[in-house]
Design a protein around this motif. Structure first.
Motif, mmCIF file in Angstrom:
data_model
loop_
_atom_site.group_PDB
_atom_site.id
_atom_site.type_symbol
_atom_site.label_atom_id
_atom_site.label_comp_id
_atom_site.label_asym_id
_atom_site.label_seq_id
_atom_site.Cartn_x
_atom_site.Cartn_y
_atom_site.Cartn_z
ATOM 1 N N LEU A 29 16.408 14.764 8.407
ATOM 2 C CA LEU A 29 15.421 13.996 7.657
ATOM 3 C C LEU A 29 14.701 12.967 8.525
ATOM 4 C CD1 LEU A 29 14.113 13.626 4.897
ATOM 5 C CD2 LEU A 29 15.920 11.985 4.351
ATOM 6 N N ASN A 30 15.402 12.303 9.430
ATOM 7 C CA ASN A 30 14.767 11.292 10.287
ATOM 8 C C ASN A 30 13.689 11.889 11.177
ATOM 9 O OD1 ASN A 30 16.490 9.416 9.194
ATOM 10 N ND2 ASN A 30 17.860 9.369 10.934
ATOM 11 N N ALA A 31 13.775 13.190 11.452
ATOM 12 C CA ALA A 31 12.769 13.845 12.292
ATOM 13 C C ALA A 31 11.408 13.853 11.611
ATOM 14 C CB ALA A 31 13.207 15.265 12.627
ATOM 15 N N PHE A 32 11.368 13.810 10.281
ATOM 16 C CA PHE A 32 10.091 13.821 9.572
ATOM 17 C C PHE A 32 9.243 12.615 9.967
ATOM 18 C CE2 PHE A 32 7.191 12.819 6.169
ATOM 19 C CZ PHE A 32 6.613 14.041 5.889
ATOM 20 N N ASP A 33 9.800 11.421 9.837
ATOM 21 C CA ASP A 33 9.055 10.210 10.198
ATOM 22 C C ASP A 33 8.695 10.194 11.678
ATOM 23 O OD1 ASP A 33 9.045 9.131 7.642
ATOM 24 O OD2 ASP A 33 10.897 7.999 7.955
ATOM 25 N N GLU A 34 9.623 10.630 12.503
ATOM 26 C CA GLU A 34 9.381 10.634 13.940
ATOM 27 C C GLU A 34 8.197 11.536 14.283
ATOM 28 O OE1 GLU A 34 11.600 11.850 18.095
ATOM 29 O OE2 GLU A 34 12.836 11.455 16.333
ATOM 30 N N GLY A 35 8.184 12.731 13.713
ATOM 31 C CA GLY A 35 7.085 13.657 13.981
ATOM 32 C C GLY A 35 5.764 13.144 13.456
ATOM 33 N N LEU A 36 5.779 12.572 12.262
ATOM 34 C CA LEU A 36 4.548 12.060 11.662
ATOM 35 C C LEU A 36 3.952 10.940 12.522
ATOM 36 C CD1 LEU A 36 2.789 12.686 9.246
ATOM 37 C CD2 LEU A 36 4.066 10.993 7.945
ATOM 38 N N THR A 58 9.364 7.284 3.454
ATOM 39 C CA THR A 58 8.209 6.482 3.090
ATOM 40 C C THR A 58 6.986 7.120 3.738
ATOM 41 O OG1 THR A 58 9.555 4.493 2.998
ATOM 42 C CG2 THR A 58 7.183 4.186 3.191
ATOM 43 N N LEU A 59 5.972 7.364 2.940
ATOM 44 C CA LEU A 59 4.751 7.981 3.444
ATOM 45 C C LEU A 59 3.571 7.093 3.090
ATOM 46 C CD1 LEU A 59 3.367 10.510 4.697
ATOM 47 C CD2 LEU A 59 3.175 11.370 2.369
ATOM 48 N N ASP A 60 2.747 6.779 4.070
ATOM 49 C CA ASP A 60 1.570 5.955 3.851
ATOM 50 C C ASP A 60 0.378 6.880 3.569
ATOM 51 O OD1 ASP A 60 -0.647 4.313 3.941
ATOM 52 O OD2 ASP A 60 -0.111 3.365 5.844
ATOM 53 N N PRO A 61 -0.005 7.049 2.301
ATOM 54 C CA PRO A 61 -1.094 7.973 1.990
ATOM 55 C C PRO A 61 -2.438 7.517 2.560
ATOM 56 C CG PRO A 61 -0.422 6.785 0.023
ATOM 57 C CD PRO A 61 0.547 6.428 1.106
ATOM 58 N N ASN A 65 -4.699 9.925 4.816
ATOM 59 C CA ASN A 65 -6.085 10.176 4.445
ATOM 60 C C ASN A 65 -7.060 9.722 5.538
ATOM 61 O OD1 ASN A 65 -8.176 10.825 2.332
ATOM 62 N ND2 ASN A 65 -8.665 8.680 2.743
ATOM 63 N N ASN A 66 -6.889 8.494 6.011
ATOM 64 C CA ASN A 66 -7.839 7.930 6.971
ATOM 65 C C ASN A 66 -7.776 8.610 8.331
ATOM 66 O OD1 ASN A 66 -8.597 6.231 4.927
ATOM 67 N ND2 ASN A 66 -7.463 4.465 5.719
ATOM 68 N N ARG A 67 -6.670 9.240 8.640
ATOM 69 C CA ARG A 67 -6.558 9.980 9.902
ATOM 70 C C ARG A 67 -6.795 11.483 9.690
ATOM 71 N NH1 ARG A 67 -4.521 7.595 14.270
ATOM 72 N NH2 ARG A 67 -3.330 9.420 14.917
ATOM 73 N N ALA A 68 -7.131 11.878 8.457
ATOM 74 C CA ALA A 68 -7.445 13.279 8.121
ATOM 75 C C ALA A 68 -6.332 14.220 8.576
ATOM 76 C CB ALA A 68 -8.792 13.686 8.718
ATOM 77 N N GLN A 69 -5.093 13.818 8.300
ATOM 78 C CA GLN A 69 -3.939 14.623 8.707
ATOM 79 C C GLN A 69 -3.504 15.547 7.577
ATOM 80 O OE1 GLN A 69 -1.476 11.213 9.654
ATOM 81 N NE2 GLN A 69 -1.789 11.532 11.849
ATOM 82 N N ARG A 70 -2.851 16.626 7.945
ATOM 83 C CA ARG A 70 -2.350 17.605 6.987
ATOM 84 C C ARG A 70 -0.848 17.778 7.173
ATOM 85 N NH1 ARG A 70 -6.666 18.431 9.187
ATOM 86 N NH2 ARG A 70 -5.933 19.577 10.976
ATOM 87 N N ILE A 71 -0.140 17.896 6.066
ATOM 88 C CA ILE A 71 1.298 18.203 6.082
ATOM 89 C C ILE A 71 1.466 19.511 5.331
ATOM 90 C CG2 ILE A 71 3.610 17.494 5.391
ATOM 91 C CD1 ILE A 71 2.608 14.588 5.477
#
Length: 134
Positions: A29-36, A58-61, A65-71
């Motif tokens: 699970l910690n890899a998610f934040d690290e990768g993002l 925790t996800l900062d929408p 949005n402002n970085r136009a990223q996709r998950i």
């Protein structure tokens, strides 16, 4: 290598931009934040390792949005995708060092040991070989 060292390495390699594509395959699970945190503007983050268990991050929408990223979540693919992956792996396995990604090999009768070793963090990428040790 620490999280900070990995992030610094990605930023160094990409001249501070971050990675255009991140494939989370660790299953931690910690890899998610690290990768993002390593994802570049307009980048794509494919989550393929978190297929079991539960957890939240925790996800900062606004950042997303402002970085136009996709998950993209990916619990597998269709047969054509799997076939294409096998073809690519067979073509490039030597030059890309795919065999070096495997850290341990276990015979099928030691499957429980393989799972426990992964759970404990002692083993990163094991392969269970059904015919080994038979």
């Amino acid at each position: 290598m620490s999280v900070d060292e990995r992030q610094a390495a990605i930023l160094d390699i990409t001249s501070g931009r971050g990675a255009d594509i991140i494939l989370e395959s660790a299953g931690v699970l910690n890899a998610f934040d690290e990768g993002l945190a390593m994802l570049a503007k307009n980048g794509t983050y494919v989550v393929q390792g978190l297929y079991s268990g539960q957890g939240t991050v925790t996800l900062d929408p606004f950042r997303l949005n402002n970085r136009a990223q996709r998950i993209i979540g990916s619990l597998g693919g269709n047969p054509e995708d799997i076939y294409g992956t096998v073809v690519l792996a067979s073509r490039f396995h030597e030059s890309m060092g795919f065999a070096d990604l495997v850290t341990h090999r276990f015979p099928l009768q030691d499957l429980r040991s393989a799972i426990l070793a992964m759970k404990d963090g002692a083993v990163i990428k094991p392969v269970v070989q059904p015919s080994a040790g038979a």
